[in-house]
Design an enzyme around this catalytic site. Structure first.
Site, PDB file in Angstrom:
ATOM      1  N   ASP A   1      12.771  38.383 -12.214  1.00 49.89           N
ATOM      2  CA  ASP A   1      10.859  37.809 -12.896  1.00 49.89           C
ATOM      3  C   ASP A   1       9.970  37.858 -11.812  1.00 49.89           C
ATOM      4  O   ASP A   1       9.909  36.295 -11.439  1.00 49.89           O
ATOM      5  CB  ASP A   1      11.931  36.296 -13.674  1.00 49.89           C
ATOM      6  CG  ASP A   1      10.950  36.687 -14.785  1.00 49.89           C
ATOM      7  OD1 ASP A   1       9.811  37.003 -15.442  1.00 49.89           O
ATOM      8  OD2 ASP A   1      10.558  35.448 -14.783  1.00 49.89           O
TER       9      ASP A   1
ATOM     10  N   ASP B   1       4.320  42.414 -14.536  1.00 51.44           N
ATOM     11  CA  ASP B   1       5.368  41.726 -15.086  1.00 51.44           C
ATOM     12  C   ASP B   1       6.885  42.128 -15.633  1.00 51.44           C
ATOM     13  O   ASP B   1       7.215  43.004 -16.728  1.00 51.44           O
ATOM     14  CB  ASP B   1       5.525  40.280 -16.431  1.00 51.44           C
ATOM     15  CG  ASP B   1       6.720  39.131 -16.649  1.00 51.44           C
ATOM     16  OD1 ASP B   1       6.745  38.970 -15.910  1.00 51.44           O
ATOM     17  OD2 ASP B   1       6.308  38.843 -17.918  1.00 51.44           O
TER      18      ASP B   1
END
Ligand code: NAG
Length: 408
Positions: free
Chosen positions: A121, A300
């Protein structure tokens, strides 16, 4: 205090004299990653409520990073005032578990090494795993047991990561050896959970834990993230990691870029604040027409869609024939959707293919779901999987920039 820049500056003497990283990528290693799409129903249709819940979770995550940034650096994050309070929490919808589309792969932790799967992530900076003393919320996952690792050490600090649905992942911080793509980070800080929020329970979340790949300033532990540890410990000589997302053969490359997977030069988005992988895009265009210009964007890998403010996203769908506002920040598009949409970074337009923009049939509808979603009052963009599947992306910690290249 501002942690990451010190690390970056320490690395600079080596970098200045070095060739561009594309030519020094031979020492990197790739590891396979797989995708899960938490927003689909069992029959594969898109559950719009789950997609919406995923956006709320993304915002809760981003907000948590802003808070950690302020705590770590003593200064408010420059984009924090742009995240209005209205988007800070869920809007009272029914609670839906973690429903993002995420990319996960394997790491090992401890001595002897035990294998765990983690979500990679770029929108957060901490590593956590479920612990052997976790309650039933961790069942079904591989549990980390500090007492069976000879290199484990209790850091003597608790941690608590709040999620958007009000639940938390909490436990105790440890340090241990973490191996990613064969590179060892020793004394790596990790959170060992005694409670998992519902979104991380094994029926919702196939990975055991999460590995954050943002800057250290976002760390809730105030500690070096895994990749930064690999760089500072001299394991990885090129401070770059890269992602390739595809239907098959997706990979995370540690220590440079995998030249087999892209063509042409990289176009770089400079990072404006060392926190998120955040910078500016020039414009978003639909059908060759610029809908609007320069905006902030956070890159992201833990977010499914490209998310913006509702008015901006509506302006994009206004240019897409047959699109409809399905409420709560989601729009539907026609099944035969074929509108070219692109995001331009530093003068180079990267097209989002219709097949990645189209998330598939909406549950209970004959229309499909569009890849851009909205959160009211969001004054920056969060650029996730819908865009990233169309490019090869290099996250360059040495030069503080994100490089995009065309897929090979
Ligand atoms: C990582 O640690 C393992 C176990 O000690 C060792 O065999 C391996 O060579 C190390 N890898 C690197 C790249 O140093």
């Amino acid at each position: 205090m501002y942690f990451s820049p010190a690390l970056v500056l320490a690395a600079l003497p080596f970098l200045v004299a070095a060739a561009p990283f594309e030519e020094r990528s031979r020492n990197g290693i790739s590891i396979p990653i797989a995708k899960r799409s938490g927003f689909r129903n069992a029959n594969g249709a898109v559950d719009i409520a789950k997609l919406q819940a995923g956006r709320q979770l993304t915002v809760a995550k981003i907000w948590r990073g802003f808070e950690a940034f302020e705590k770590n650096t003593g200064a408010a994050h420059p984009s924090a005032p742009r995240l209005k309070r209205s988007t800070k929490r869920g809007n009272g919808n029914r609670l839906i578990d973690d429903s993002e589309q995420l990319w996960y792969g394997s790491i090992t932790v401890g001595t002897p090494a035990v294998t765990y799967t983690v979500d990679f992530d770029t929108g957060s900076s901490d590593l956590f795993l479920p612990g052997s003393n976790c309650d039933s919320t961790c069942s079904g996952h591989t549990l980390y047991d500090p007492s069976s690792s000879s290199t484990s050490s209790d850091a003597g600090q608790k941690f608590e990561l709040k999620y958007g649905d009000g639940s938390t992942v909490s436990g105790e911080q440890y340090t241990d050896t973490v191996t990613l793509a064969g590179f060892n980070a020793t004394r790596q800080r990790l959170g060992v959970a005694t409670t998992y929020s519902s979104g991380f329970q094994s029926d919702q979340f196939p990975a055991d834990g999460l590995l954050g790949m943002g800057y250290e300033s976002l760390s809730s532990y105030g500690a070096s993230p895994v990749f930064q540890s690999l760089v500072s410990q001299g394991q990885v000589s090129t401070p770059v990691f890269s992602f390739y997302f595809a239907e098959s053969g997706s990979e995370l490359y540690i220590g440079g870029t995998n030249q087999a997977l892209y063509t042409g030069p990289f176009t770089y988005m400079p990072v404006t604040t060392r926190g998120y992988w955040e910078g500016l895009f020039d414009s978003i265009s639909v059908n060759g027409k610029t809908v609007f210009g320069r905006e902030r964007a956070i890159i992201d890998t833990g977010t499914t869609q490209v998310i913006g403010d509702a008015r901006s996203v509506q302006a994009i769908y206004d240019q897409i024939p047959g699109s409809k506002d399905a409420g709560d920040g989601t729009w539907t598009i026609l099944r035969n959707f074929n509108t070219p949409i692109s995001i331009t970074f530093r003068g180079k337009a990267f097209e989002i293919s219709p097949s990645t923009f189209n998330l598939g049939i909406a549950s209970g509808s004959s229309d499909c779901v569009g890849g851009f979603g909205a959160l009211d009052g969001l004054e920056f963009w969060i650029v996730g999987d819908v865009f990233l599947q169309n490019v090869y992306t290099a996250f360059d910690l040495g030069y503080d920039r994100v490089g995009f290249a065309s897929l090979a």
